[in-house]
Design a protein around this motif. Structure first.
Motif, mmCIF file in Angstrom:
data_model
loop_
_atom_site.group_PDB
_atom_site.id
_atom_site.type_symbol
_atom_site.label_atom_id
_atom_site.label_comp_id
_atom_site.label_asym_id
_atom_site.label_seq_id
_atom_site.Cartn_x
_atom_site.Cartn_y
_atom_site.Cartn_z
ATOM 1 N N LEU A 148 64.283 9.860 13.488
ATOM 2 C CA LEU A 148 64.771 8.957 14.519
ATOM 3 C C LEU A 148 66.291 8.889 14.402
ATOM 4 C CD1 LEU A 148 62.258 5.985 14.198
ATOM 5 C CD2 LEU A 148 62.533 7.431 16.224
ATOM 6 N N ALA A 149 66.987 9.015 15.521
ATOM 7 C CA ALA A 149 68.453 9.038 15.479
ATOM 8 C C ALA A 149 69.028 8.160 16.582
ATOM 9 C CB ALA A 149 68.969 10.465 15.635
ATOM 10 N N ASP A 150 69.980 7.315 16.208
ATOM 11 C CA ASP A 150 70.768 6.546 17.169
ATOM 12 C C ASP A 150 72.086 7.292 17.392
ATOM 13 O OD1 ASP A 150 68.900 4.558 17.414
ATOM 14 O OD2 ASP A 150 69.829 3.249 15.932
ATOM 15 N N ILE A 151 72.327 7.707 18.633
ATOM 16 C CA ILE A 151 73.543 8.442 18.967
ATOM 17 C C ILE A 151 74.494 7.464 19.649
ATOM 18 C CG2 ILE A 151 74.487 10.495 20.078
ATOM 19 C CD1 ILE A 151 71.602 11.531 20.332
ATOM 20 N N PRO A 152 75.567 7.047 18.988
ATOM 21 C CA PRO A 152 76.463 6.053 19.592
ATOM 22 C C PRO A 152 77.220 6.630 20.780
ATOM 23 C CG PRO A 152 77.425 6.944 17.598
ATOM 24 C CD PRO A 152 76.039 7.518 17.681
ATOM 25 N N GLN A 166 63.095 23.096 16.169
ATOM 26 C CA GLN A 166 63.496 21.707 16.396
ATOM 27 C C GLN A 166 63.067 21.301 17.790
ATOM 28 O OE1 GLN A 166 67.490 20.658 15.206
ATOM 29 N NE2 GLN A 166 67.643 19.058 16.752
ATOM 30 N N ILE A 167 62.472 20.129 17.876
ATOM 31 C CA ILE A 167 61.974 19.582 19.137
ATOM 32 C C ILE A 167 62.440 18.136 19.208
ATOM 33 C CG2 ILE A 167 59.890 19.084 20.499
ATOM 34 C CD1 ILE A 167 58.511 21.149 18.443
ATOM 35 N N GLY A 168 62.835 17.675 20.367
ATOM 36 C CA GLY A 168 63.310 16.300 20.452
ATOM 37 C C GLY A 168 62.969 15.637 21.768
ATOM 38 N N THR A 169 62.825 14.316 21.721
ATOM 39 C CA THR A 169 62.504 13.507 22.899
ATOM 40 C C THR A 169 63.449 12.320 22.959
ATOM 41 O OG1 THR A 169 60.163 14.127 22.821
ATOM 42 C CG2 THR A 169 60.713 12.124 24.021
ATOM 43 N N CYS A 170 63.970 12.039 24.144
ATOM 44 C CA CYS A 170 64.817 10.867 24.335
ATOM 45 C C CYS A 170 63.939 9.615 24.405
ATOM 46 C CB CYS A 170 65.626 11.015 25.625
ATOM 47 S SG CYS A 170 66.717 9.613 25.967
ATOM 48 N N LEU A 171 64.266 8.625 23.585
ATOM 49 C CA LEU A 171 63.504 7.377 23.547
ATOM 50 C C LEU A 171 64.200 6.230 24.258
ATOM 51 C CD1 LEU A 171 62.252 7.363 19.842
ATOM 52 C CD2 LEU A 171 61.171 8.386 21.863
ATOM 53 N N ASP A 172 65.525 6.305 24.372
ATOM 54 C CA ASP A 172 66.272 5.218 25.004
ATOM 55 C C ASP A 172 67.643 5.747 25.412
ATOM 56 O OD1 ASP A 172 66.708 2.691 25.984
ATOM 57 O OD2 ASP A 172 67.274 1.803 24.070
ATOM 58 N N GLY A 173 68.205 5.182 26.489
ATOM 59 C CA GLY A 173 69.508 5.619 26.954
ATOM 60 C C GLY A 173 69.450 7.020 27.530
ATOM 61 N N LEU A 186 69.188 14.300 29.029
ATOM 62 C CA LEU A 186 67.868 13.751 28.707
ATOM 63 C C LEU A 186 67.859 12.251 28.914
ATOM 64 C CD1 LEU A 186 67.029 15.664 25.391
ATOM 65 C CD2 LEU A 186 66.564 16.350 27.747
ATOM 66 N N GLN A 187 66.814 11.758 29.583
ATOM 67 C CA GLN A 187 66.526 10.341 29.694
ATOM 68 C C GLN A 187 65.140 10.099 29.135
ATOM 69 O OE1 GLN A 187 67.713 8.481 33.457
ATOM 70 N NE2 GLN A 187 68.831 10.335 34.017
ATOM 71 N N PHE A 188 64.663 8.863 29.183
ATOM 72 C CA PHE A 188 63.430 8.499 28.492
ATOM 73 C C PHE A 188 62.311 9.510 28.761
ATOM 74 C CE2 PHE A 188 59.275 6.421 28.334
ATOM 75 C CZ PHE A 188 59.271 6.035 27.003
ATOM 76 N N HIS A 206 78.367 8.707 27.135
ATOM 77 C CA HIS A 206 78.301 7.382 27.749
ATOM 78 C C HIS A 206 78.716 6.304 26.739
ATOM 79 C CE1 HIS A 206 76.151 9.557 30.855
ATOM 80 N NE2 HIS A 206 75.305 9.985 29.944
ATOM 81 N N GLU A 207 78.953 5.114 27.216
ATOM 82 C CA GLU A 207 79.345 4.016 26.333
ATOM 83 C C GLU A 207 78.161 3.440 25.569
ATOM 84 O OE1 GLU A 207 81.446 1.028 28.462
ATOM 85 O OE2 GLU A 207 83.119 2.328 29.037
ATOM 86 N N SER A 208 76.998 3.452 26.178
ATOM 87 C CA SER A 208 75.828 2.829 25.557
ATOM 88 C C SER A 208 75.141 3.769 24.581
ATOM 89 C CB SER A 208 74.833 2.388 26.640
ATOM 90 O OG SER A 208 74.443 3.492 27.433
ATOM 91 N N LEU A 209 74.424 3.177 23.640
ATOM 92 C CA LEU A 209 73.694 3.912 22.614
ATOM 93 C C LEU A 209 72.549 4.711 23.228
ATOM 94 C CD1 LEU A 209 73.416 3.923 19.339
ATOM 95 C CD2 LEU A 209 71.482 2.402 19.788
ATOM 96 N N ALA A 210 72.283 5.887 22.673
ATOM 97 C CA ALA A 210 71.097 6.666 23.010
ATOM 98 C C ALA A 210 70.249 6.818 21.752
ATOM 99 C CB ALA A 210 71.468 8.034 23.568
ATOM 100 N N ARG A 211 68.949 6.949 21.936
ATOM 101 C CA ARG A 211 68.036 7.036 20.787
ATOM 102 C C ARG A 211 67.098 8.219 21.006
ATOM 103 N NH1 ARG A 211 66.836 4.079 16.459
ATOM 104 N NH2 ARG A 211 64.705 3.690 15.765
ATOM 105 N N SER A 212 66.855 8.978 19.949
ATOM 106 C CA SER A 212 66.014 10.158 20.085
ATOM 107 C C SER A 212 65.098 10.309 18.872
ATOM 108 C CB SER A 212 66.874 11.423 20.232
ATOM 109 O OG SER A 212 67.599 11.683 19.037
ATOM 110 N N LEU A 213 63.990 11.015 19.100
ATOM 111 C CA LEU A 213 63.116 11.437 18.011
ATOM 112 C C LEU A 213 63.222 12.948 17.921
ATOM 113 C CD1 LEU A 213 60.923 10.891 15.872
ATOM 114 C CD2 LEU A 213 59.226 11.281 17.663
#
Length: 234
Positions: A148-152, A166-173, A186-188, A206-213
């Protein structure tokens, strides 16, 4: 004459299915691996029998579910518990909450691979730390690692390559992912697939945080031989 439009394997469009039991499934696939988002209505149940050939790995990302793998049952909290169900072991999930829950599940069946289960079939967070200015949390099994990664805002994972899938999914932002020179926002729910030695990187403009798995097969950050770790870029 209409030009043929070819979909890149790195960013597949989802297939969508609606089941009578109140479960909607968005499915992303590349070759032997499928990532599914299951939107599970309250009280809905999904079962997978013991005859299946795929390994299943699942994490709740919204709400909560009760999962049973083999003879082990666990109430799974969002982004905290992961089940690892190998082929030949029964799996069922039920939404025991009063609102819709969302389960992210990885399915994989590839010739020559084995998918051993961890003791008790469930994983909890192994480690949380800073990594390339991101807050990350790892989950580890013998054959798969989840991060799980928070991308500021303004954060970036430099473009690099490694031998692990490597495989990834956007969870937020939302954030931008580049694989082999192809960039995609990538969006949710949107999912990318990156094969061995395919170059890739991520950036959040972007200014807001993004979150990914992010999923690594085999594990990368906790099982990489020292020589390989010294040669590869993070």
């Amino acid at each position: 004459m209409t030009a043929e439009v070819r979909e890149h394997p790195y960013f597949p469009a989802p297939g969508v299915a609606l089941h009578d039991n109140g479960i909607r499934i968005e499915s992303y696939r590349r070759e032997d691996t499928e990532v599914r988002l299951l939107f599970i209505a309250p009280g809905a149940t999904l079962r997978s029998d013991e005859s299946r050939r795929e390994a299943h790995v699942g994490m709740v990302i919204r709400g909560e579910i009760t999962a049973t793998v083999g003879d082990v049952t666990k109430l799974m909290e969002p982004e905290h518990d992961v089940y690892v169900a190998p082929p030949g072991v029964g799996l069922s999930v039920v939404n025991t909450a009063s609102a819709e829950s969302v389960l992210l599940e990885i399915r994989r069946s590839k010739s020559g691979e084995s998918y051993p289960a961890p003791s008790g079939y469930f994983l909890e967070p192994l480690e949380s730390r800073k990594f390339v200015k991101m807050d990350v949390t790892f989950f580890l099994a013998d054959w798969i690692e989840l991060m799980l990664a928070d991308i500021p805002g303004g954060g970036e994972m430099p473009y690099h390559k490694h031998s692990h899938e490597q495989i990834g999914t956007c969870l937020d932002g939302r954030y931008e992912m580049t694989v082999e020179g192809t960039r995609h926002e990538l969006q949710f729910g949107a999912t990318y697939f990156c094969g061995s030695q395919e170059g890739h990187g991520a950036a959040n403009p972007h200014e807001s945080l993004a979150r990914s798995l992010n999923i690594f097969i085999p594990p990368r950050y906790h099982r990489v031989p020292q020589q390989e770790a010294e040669q590869e870029t993070p």
